[in-house]
Design a protein around this motif. Structure first.
Motif, PDB file in Angstrom:
ATOM      1  N   SER A  31       0.828  -1.209   0.000  1.00  0.00           N
ATOM      2  CA  SER A  31       0.000   0.000   0.000  1.00  0.00           C
ATOM      3  C   SER A  31       0.860   1.255   0.000  1.00  0.00           C
ATOM      4  O   SER A  31       0.528   2.251  -0.662  1.00  0.00           O
ATOM      5  N   LEU A  32       1.983   1.226   0.729  1.00  0.00           N
ATOM      6  CA  LEU A  32       2.883   2.374   0.736  1.00  0.00           C
ATOM      7  C   LEU A  32       3.443   2.625  -0.659  1.00  0.00           C
ATOM      8  O   LEU A  32       3.509   3.780  -1.119  1.00  0.00           O
ATOM      9  N   ARG A  58      -6.377  10.462  -5.505  1.00  0.00           N
ATOM     10  CA  ARG A  58      -7.688  10.359  -4.872  1.00  0.00           C
ATOM     11  C   ARG A  58      -8.295   8.973  -5.064  1.00  0.00           C
ATOM     12  O   ARG A  58      -8.847   8.395  -4.141  1.00  0.00           O
ATOM     13  N   ASP A  59      -8.153   8.431  -6.269  1.00  0.00           N
ATOM     14  CA  ASP A  59      -8.686   7.100  -6.535  1.00  0.00           C
ATOM     15  C   ASP A  59      -7.963   6.048  -5.703  1.00  0.00           C
ATOM     16  O   ASP A  59      -8.589   5.131  -5.157  1.00  0.00           O
ATOM     17  N   ALA A  60      -6.636   6.166  -5.621  1.00  0.00           N
ATOM     18  CA  ALA A  60      -5.866   5.187  -4.840  1.00  0.00           C
ATOM     19  C   ALA A  60      -6.269   5.228  -3.374  1.00  0.00           C
ATOM     20  O   ALA A  60      -6.439   4.181  -2.727  1.00  0.00           O
ATOM     21  N   LEU A  61      -6.426   6.441  -2.829  1.00  0.00           N
ATOM     22  CA  LEU A  61      -6.825   6.564  -1.434  1.00  0.00           C
ATOM     23  C   LEU A  61      -8.250   6.055  -1.214  1.00  0.00           C
ATOM     24  O   LEU A  61      -8.550   5.437  -0.191  1.00  0.00           O
ATOM     25  N   GLY A  62      -9.121   6.311  -2.176  1.00  0.00           N
ATOM     26  CA  GLY A  62     -10.493   5.837  -2.050  1.00  0.00           C
ATOM     27  C   GLY A  62     -10.574   4.327  -2.025  1.00  0.00           C
ATOM     28  O   GLY A  62     -11.187   3.735  -1.130  1.00  0.00           O
ATOM     29  N   TYR A  63      -9.931   3.689  -2.996  1.00  0.00           N
ATOM     30  CA  TYR A  63      -9.955   2.231  -3.037  1.00  0.00           C
ATOM     31  C   TYR A  63      -9.189   1.629  -1.864  1.00  0.00           C
ATOM     32  O   TYR A  63      -9.588   0.601  -1.303  1.00  0.00           O
ATOM     33  N   GLY A  64      -8.079   2.263  -1.489  1.00  0.00           N
ATOM     34  CA  GLY A  64      -7.306   1.755  -0.355  1.00  0.00           C
ATOM     35  C   GLY A  64      -8.079   1.844   0.944  1.00  0.00           C
ATOM     36  O   GLY A  64      -8.016   0.948   1.779  1.00  0.00           O
ATOM     37  N   GLY A  65      -8.811   2.950   1.125  1.00  0.00           N
ATOM     38  CA  GLY A  65      -9.611   3.090   2.341  1.00  0.00           C
ATOM     39  C   GLY A  65     -10.718   2.061   2.403  1.00  0.00           C
ATOM     40  O   GLY A  65     -10.987   1.476   3.461  1.00  0.00           O
ATOM     41  N   PHE A 125      -1.121   1.170   8.478  1.00  0.00           N
ATOM     42  CA  PHE A 125      -1.867   1.547   7.284  1.00  0.00           C
ATOM     43  C   PHE A 125      -2.420   2.965   7.437  1.00  0.00           C
ATOM     44  O   PHE A 125      -2.446   3.732   6.474  1.00  0.00           O
ATOM     45  N   GLY A 126      -2.859   3.338   8.636  1.00  0.00           N
ATOM     46  CA  GLY A 126      -3.333   4.692   8.869  1.00  0.00           C
ATOM     47  C   GLY A 126      -2.242   5.726   8.649  1.00  0.00           C
ATOM     48  O   GLY A 126      -2.490   6.791   8.069  1.00  0.00           O
ATOM     49  N   LEU A 127      -1.021   5.429   9.090  1.00  0.00           N
ATOM     50  CA  LEU A 127       0.091   6.351   8.888  1.00  0.00           C
ATOM     51  C   LEU A 127       0.429   6.487   7.409  1.00  0.00           C
ATOM     52  O   LEU A 127       0.720   7.594   6.921  1.00  0.00           O
ATOM     53  N   VAL A 128       0.373   5.367   6.686  1.00  0.00           N
ATOM     54  CA  VAL A 128       0.624   5.414   5.249  1.00  0.00           C
ATOM     55  C   VAL A 128      -0.446   6.259   4.551  1.00  0.00           C
ATOM     56  O   VAL A 128      -0.149   7.089   3.684  1.00  0.00           O
ATOM     57  N   HIS A 129      -1.685   6.058   4.942  1.00  0.00           N
ATOM     58  CA  HIS A 129      -2.789   6.807   4.352  1.00  0.00           C
ATOM     59  C   HIS A 129      -2.643   8.298   4.650  1.00  0.00           C
ATOM     60  O   HIS A 129      -2.880   9.142   3.777  1.00  0.00           O
ATOM     61  N   ARG A 130      -2.238   8.628   5.861  1.00  0.00           N
ATOM     62  CA  ARG A 130      -2.073  10.035   6.235  1.00  0.00           C
ATOM     63  C   ARG A 130      -0.938  10.676   5.447  1.00  0.00           C
ATOM     64  O   ARG A 130      -1.027  11.839   5.029  1.00  0.00           O
ATOM     65  N   PHE A 131       0.145   9.933   5.237  1.00  0.00           N
ATOM     66  CA  PHE A 131       1.253  10.445   4.427  1.00  0.00           C
ATOM     67  C   PHE A 131       0.794  10.712   2.996  1.00  0.00           C
ATOM     68  O   PHE A 131       1.111  11.752   2.405  1.00  0.00           O
ATOM     69  N   ALA A 132       0.021   9.791   2.438  1.00  0.00           N
ATOM     70  CA  ALA A 132      -0.363   9.914   1.034  1.00  0.00           C
ATOM     71  C   ALA A 132      -1.359  11.040   0.793  1.00  0.00           C
ATOM     72  O   ALA A 132      -1.390  11.622  -0.289  1.00  0.00           O
ATOM     73  N   ALA A 145     -14.812  12.686   5.751  1.00  0.00           N
ATOM     74  CA  ALA A 145     -15.995  12.012   6.271  1.00  0.00           C
ATOM     75  C   ALA A 145     -16.391  10.777   5.477  1.00  0.00           C
ATOM     76  O   ALA A 145     -17.276  10.032   5.908  1.00  0.00           O
ATOM     77  N   GLU A 146     -15.789  10.523   4.335  1.00  0.00           N
ATOM     78  CA  GLU A 146     -16.092   9.314   3.587  1.00  0.00           C
ATOM     79  C   GLU A 146     -15.654   8.094   4.395  1.00  0.00           C
ATOM     80  O   GLU A 146     -14.697   8.170   5.175  1.00  0.00           O
ATOM     81  N   PRO A 147     -16.325   6.956   4.240  1.00  0.00           N
ATOM     82  CA  PRO A 147     -16.052   5.790   5.105  1.00  0.00           C
ATOM     83  C   PRO A 147     -14.586   5.378   5.143  1.00  0.00           C
ATOM     84  O   PRO A 147     -14.040   5.120   6.223  1.00  0.00           O
ATOM     85  N   GLY A 148     -13.928   5.306   3.991  1.00  0.00           N
ATOM     86  CA  GLY A 148     -12.536   4.879   3.977  1.00  0.00           C
ATOM     87  C   GLY A 148     -11.609   5.834   4.703  1.00  0.00           C
ATOM     88  O   GLY A 148     -10.919   5.445   5.663  1.00  0.00           O
TER      89      GLY A 148
END
Length: 303
Positions: A31-32, A58-65, A125-132, A145-148
């Protein structure tokens, strides 16, 4: 994963499921790499006027979430099936009980190893998501506010993972059939996530911004999450936006409605962490109850 400090049932559990345990950091690493590539492509790309340079990120974060939301379900299914029900179904748990290990230590080892591994994975995974997501924080293309994003950026995802472990431990003992236990645990965990997900934006009262009937709508703050909008009557009542025929002046409303204005209900970003805290507390209480139930079932079967 095979640290020398692990002894007894915990060491056996790690050895039994080492492939799955190694798969967790591998998933975080993948994921990173994906997020880093999407971020580099978005921030370094030159796009035609009017296009969205942050689309890949945005798409990567959406699908990853959304993929991250499957983690608690998978955890619950794995703990219920391969870690608990399979040993009860095949009878191999009796071997552990002959190695100077008590039933309580056998179950506690399963729960501890799973809880530590999956919580660390969820936090990573949360830290990776926050970095991205950093390039998107000042754009309109990303909603906290989106679920992911809501789950991965806060404490809710690790809490749901712990719930999955606890649910899996109790379901595995009750069902005692590998495939059936996996299905039931995943279903129960998913049902709890769906119910709390539907209720989370009612934990705190929404704020409201109003304006006169006209165009455009009154706007909440830029980083707000809109939950409802519509029209206001002279008596203070609310009617749907579709109750009026929208003309250029937005004044095509039947006279009997007596519409005088418009409203927008929203949650500001300031509600994010309080909402996270409330939902996390509820999930942890449910996890504690499920954990108590798991050991209660164990005591009933092995007094």
């Amino acid at each position: 994963m095979s640290a020398p400090t692990l002894t007894g049932p915990r060491w056996v559990t790690v050895r039994q499921h080492r492939r799955v345990l190694w798969a967790l950091p591998a998933a975080v690493a993948v994921s990173l790499a994906v997020f880093a590539a999407a971020r580099w492509q978005s921030t370094g790309a030159t796009t035609p006027y009017g296009s969205d340079p942050y689309g890949p990120l945005r798409d990567a974060l959406g699908y990853g979430g959304l993929a991250a939301l499957l983690l608690p379900l998978l955890v619950g299914a794995f703990v219920a099936g391969p870690m608990v029900a399979r040993e009860l179904e095949s009878g191999t748990y009796r071997l552990a009980l002959t190695q100077s290990s008590t039933p309580r230590a056998w179950l506690a080892a399963k729960i501890t190893v799973a809880a530590v591994a999956v919580t660390a994975c969820a936090v990573a995974f949360g830290l990776v998501h926050r970095f991205a997501r950093t390039p998107l924080t000042t754009t309109y293309h990303y909603s906290w506010a989106e679920p992911g994003p809501y789950a991965t950026l806060g404490t809710v995802l690790p809490a749901y993972c712990l719930l999955g472990v606890a649910v899996g431990a109790v379901v595995g003992q009750l069902v005692r059939r590998t495939v059936a236990a996996m299905a039931v645990a995943g279903l129960v965990t998913g049902l709890v996530m769906a119910v709390l997900g539907a209720l989370r934006w009612s934990f705190l009262p929404a704020r409201t911004v109003t304006g006169p009937l006209g165009n455009p709508y009154p706007y909440p703050p830029r980083d707000a999450f809109t939950t409802d909008f519509g029209l206001i009557t002279a008596s203070g009542g609310r009617v749907p936006d579709t109750a009026c025929t929208r003309t250029d002046s937005l004044s095509g409303c039947p006279a009997e409605l007596n519409v005088t204005g418009q409203y927008v209900d929203y949650h500001p970003y300031a509600h994010y962490w309080p909402t996270q805290s409330i939902e996390t507390a509820v999930v942890l209480v449910l996890a504690a109850l499920a954990l108590w139930g798991a050991f209660a079932v164990l005591r009933a079967r092995h007094p």
